[in-house]
Design a protein around this motif. Structure first.
Motif, PDB file in Angstrom:
ATOM      1  N   CYS A  91      31.302  35.063  37.016  1.00 44.09           N
ATOM      2  CA  CYS A  91      31.506  34.875  38.442  1.00 44.09           C
ATOM      3  C   CYS A  91      32.932  34.419  38.734  1.00 44.09           C
ATOM      4  N   PHE A 126      35.306  34.179  44.421  1.00 45.27           N
ATOM      5  CA  PHE A 126      34.144  34.582  45.202  1.00 45.27           C
ATOM      6  C   PHE A 126      32.888  33.823  44.775  1.00 45.27           C
ATOM      7  N   ALA A 183      29.588  34.750  46.453  1.00 46.02           N
ATOM      8  CA  ALA A 183      29.009  36.068  46.212  1.00 46.02           C
ATOM      9  C   ALA A 183      28.025  36.052  45.055  1.00 46.02           C
ATOM     10  N   CYS A 184      28.080  35.022  44.217  1.00 47.09           N
ATOM     11  CA  CYS A 184      27.275  35.002  43.001  1.00 47.09           C
ATOM     12  C   CYS A 184      25.934  34.338  43.245  1.00 47.09           C
ATOM     13  N   PHE A 204      26.453  38.258  54.205  1.00 51.67           N
ATOM     14  CA  PHE A 204      27.238  38.697  53.047  1.00 51.67           C
ATOM     15  C   PHE A 204      28.503  39.421  53.481  1.00 51.67           C
ATOM     16  N   SER A 262      34.116  46.499  46.660  1.00 49.00           N
ATOM     17  CA  SER A 262      34.850  45.276  47.000  1.00 49.00           C
ATOM     18  C   SER A 262      34.699  44.237  45.892  1.00 49.00           C
ATOM     19  N   LYS A 312      33.980  41.209  46.161  1.00 50.78           N
ATOM     20  CA  LYS A 312      32.785  40.396  46.433  1.00 50.78           C
ATOM     21  C   LYS A 312      31.521  41.104  45.949  1.00 50.78           C
ATOM     22  N   ALA A 315      31.423  40.961  42.191  1.00 49.92           N
ATOM     23  CA  ALA A 315      31.050  39.624  41.720  1.00 49.92           C
ATOM     24  C   ALA A 315      29.545  39.417  41.815  1.00 49.92           C
ATOM     25  N   LEU A 316      28.950  39.875  42.912  1.00 46.47           N
ATOM     26  CA  LEU A 316      27.500  39.756  43.088  1.00 46.47           C
ATOM     27  C   LEU A 316      26.765  40.488  41.972  1.00 46.47           C
TER      28      LEU A 316
END
Length: 312
Positions: free
Chosen positions: A16, A20, A23-24, A44, A141, A143, A146-147
């Motif tokens: 992560c 961001f 985002a995680c 989000f 993106s 983000k 990262a998710l």
């Protein structure tokens, strides 16, 4: 495997990016996704991101050019067959293109629009993520990456994307289904839907409904692509059960929410009878590591567009 053992906190912190952190997924969010087969992440995307996608779609729709045979209702049996074949080809070859699919009853017998063209579209698919810079930037993106890293995916690839309009008054219902019926992999558990609300999704305008925990029993049917020259373009193996309506839970969300959808969770949406649309952008990922994408799926990677990696 999605919905399997959750990554440990140490793995998660390594994956992560500090830039961001929001985002995680937290361990409790990961657990809820694994238990339910879906997870709502409100806020989000920013309102600006949502507006950018809506404005871009307005531009795309204003310039759309749809072959007449893909939007005409013929009267003779032979013509019906030609229309069905033409529409099937238009759909089956859309995996690496940006194409338009319409609600029922929006054309007259000559193929002319009975409603304004921008109000007639059911969805646009299936490669916005690859061919349009606005949707490509949202899909890939930092983000979003990262998710997906926090979910533990090693080699996620983007297999398709759609812009769904859910038009006021005529936006059709989507019957109960599992995404893996259409996007089948071996083993199962390797497909993940990312569904982004570009407008508030409410009970009135056709929000998503889920059966929590329905992602752990496999799938009940598969849509397969017919070999070339062997008749109808697709057919189904197996059948969809009559799901108990009382098991479904509605998930109204605000604009900018992202809903994670496990490939085997049962979900649906009702017809939009309201005077407000319910636009959404959705794309599907496959964990490519150790996974076979079925050669019988309707959607296949092409020389022009192999499934692109999410991670850049």
């Amino acid at each position: 495997k999605l919905g399997g053992d959750s990554p440990g906190s140490s793995t998660q912190s390594q994956q992560c990016p500090a830039v961001f952190p929001m985002a995680c997924l937290s361990p409790s969010q990961l657990q809820k996704f694994q238990e339910d087969g879906f997870l709502v992440l409100e806020g989000f995307l920013s309102a600006e991101d949502c507006v950018a996608m809506q404005q871009r779609i307005d531009d795309i729709v204003a310039k759309m050019d749809v072959p007449l045979h893909c939007r005409t209702e013929f009267s003779t049996q032979e013509d019906e067959q030609l229309r069905a074949q033409g529409s099937t080809d238009y759909f089956l070859s859309s995996g690496d293109k940006i194409r338009f699919f319409f609600e029922k009853g929006v054309f007259d017998e000559k193929g002319n629009f009975l409603v304004p063209p921008e109000k007639s579209i059911n969805k646009i698919g299936h490669a916005l993520h690859a061919h349009d810079p606005v949707f490509k930037s949202i899909t890939h993106s930092p983000k979003m990456q990262a998710l997906v890293r926090s979910l533990g995916l090693q080699m996620p690839v983007v297999v398709q994307s759609m812009y769904i309009f859910k038009q006021p008054h005529i936006g059709g219902e989507v019957s109960p289904h599992q995404d893996a019926t259409f996007l089948y992999t071996e083993p199962l558990g390797r497909v993940l839907g990312m569904w982004i609300a570009l407008e508030d999704a409410t009970l009135e305008n056709g929000c998503l409904w889920f059966i929590p925990g329905s992602h752990i029993s496999g799938i009940s049917r598969r849509m397969i692509r017919a070999p070339l020259g062997s008749g109808p373009g697709t057919s189904f193996l197996g059948s969809e059960p009559c799901w108990d309506n009382s098991l479904f839970v509605p998930m109204p969300v605000r604009r900018g929410a992202l809903v994670l959808i496990h490939g085997e969770v049962v979900h649906k949406s009702e017809q939009n009878l309201s005077d407000r649309s319910r636009q959404a952008y959705t794309f599907h990922l496959m964990e490519a590591a150790g996974t076979v994408w079925s050669p019988e799926n309707w959607l296949q990677p092409t020389a022009d567009l192999p499934f692109p990696s999410l991670y850049t």
